[in-house]
Design a protein around this motif. Structure first.
Motif, short mmCIF file in Angstrom:
data_model
loop_
_atom_site.label_atom_id
_atom_site.label_comp_id
_atom_site.label_asym_id
_atom_site.label_seq_id
_atom_site.Cartn_x
_atom_site.Cartn_y
_atom_site.Cartn_z
N SER A 39 0.90 -1.23 -0.22
CA SER A 39 -0.18 0.24 -0.33
C SER A 39 0.76 0.91 -0.27
O SER A 39 0.40 1.99 -0.58
CB SER A 39 -1.47 -0.45 0.99
N LEU A 40 2.36 0.84 0.71
CA LEU A 40 2.64 2.51 0.13
C LEU A 40 3.84 2.37 -1.07
O LEU A 40 4.00 3.94 -1.06
CB LEU A 40 4.41 2.34 1.54
N ASP A 41 4.13 1.35 -1.98
CA ASP A 41 3.86 1.20 -2.78
C ASP A 41 3.37 2.26 -3.81
O ASP A 41 3.07 2.72 -4.15
CB ASP A 41 4.74 -0.13 -3.50
N ILE A 42 2.24 1.43 -3.95
CA ILE A 42 1.22 2.26 -4.22
C ILE A 42 1.15 3.97 -4.07
O ILE A 42 0.81 4.49 -5.24
CB ILE A 42 0.06 1.95 -4.16
N VAL A 43 1.45 3.90 -3.44
CA VAL A 43 0.87 5.95 -2.33
C VAL A 43 2.19 6.74 -3.39
O VAL A 43 1.79 7.66 -3.70
CB VAL A 43 1.12 6.11 -1.48
N GLU A 44 3.47 5.61 -3.45
CA GLU A 44 4.36 6.48 -3.70
C GLU A 44 4.39 6.20 -5.40
O GLU A 44 4.23 7.73 -6.11
CB GLU A 44 5.40 5.90 -3.38
N VAL A 45 4.01 5.53 -5.63
CA VAL A 45 3.64 5.39 -7.39
C VAL A 45 2.26 6.30 -8.65
O VAL A 45 2.81 6.88 -8.52
CB VAL A 45 3.90 4.10 -8.19
N VAL A 46 1.50 6.69 -6.79
CA VAL A 46 0.33 7.46 -7.37
C VAL A 46 1.11 8.62 -7.11
O VAL A 46 1.15 9.91 -7.95
CB VAL A 46 -0.51 7.17 -7.06
N SER A 47 1.81 9.39 -6.33
CA SER A 47 2.46 10.98 -5.93
C SER A 47 3.21 11.11 -7.33
O SER A 47 3.11 12.47 -7.47
CB SER A 47 2.63 10.69 -4.77
N ARG A 48 3.44 10.31 -7.44
CA ARG A 48 5.28 10.28 -7.98
C ARG A 48 4.80 10.84 -9.41
O ARG A 48 4.72 11.48 -10.38
CB ARG A 48 5.63 9.62 -8.06
N SER A 49 3.64 9.98 -9.66
CA SER A 49 3.01 10.46 -11.27
C SER A 49 2.70 10.87 -11.38
O SER A 49 2.21 12.41 -12.71
CB SER A 49 2.12 9.06 -11.25
#
Length: 87
Positions: A39-49
């Motif tokens: 879930s932390l990875d997903i937040v990071e991917v979405v935020s960076r994108s």
């Protein structure tokens, strides 16, 4: 901006977040969790994108998404309705 460009951005950040994930293994019809993201990875991917694409999407919209295709479509829609991007 094209759908392929948005997918490339999301894929790049997903590969950064998930150790050992190769671009050839990314199936946009699958969820990021299916590809090994927590879930932390997903937040990071979405935020960076969103940061790279210079768009904002409400969390309420993001919470409804179930796979990478839906994320790409949502980001593309946000980019197409955003004011002109500045260089």
């Amino acid at each position: 901006m094209t759908r392929e460009q948005v997918l490339k951005v999301v894929s790049k950040h997903l590969m950064d977040a998930v150790d050992g994930l190769e671009e050839s293994k990314i199936d946009p019809a699958r969820s990021m969790k299916d590809l090994g993201a927590n879930s932390l990875d997903i937040v990071e991917v979405v935020s960076r994108s969103m940061r790279e694409l210079k768009v904002k999407v409400p969390r309420s919209e993001l919470s409804k998404l179930t796979n990478i295709n839906e994320l790409v479509d949502t980001l593309l829609k946000a980019a197409s309705t955003a004011p002109e991007q500045r260089a």
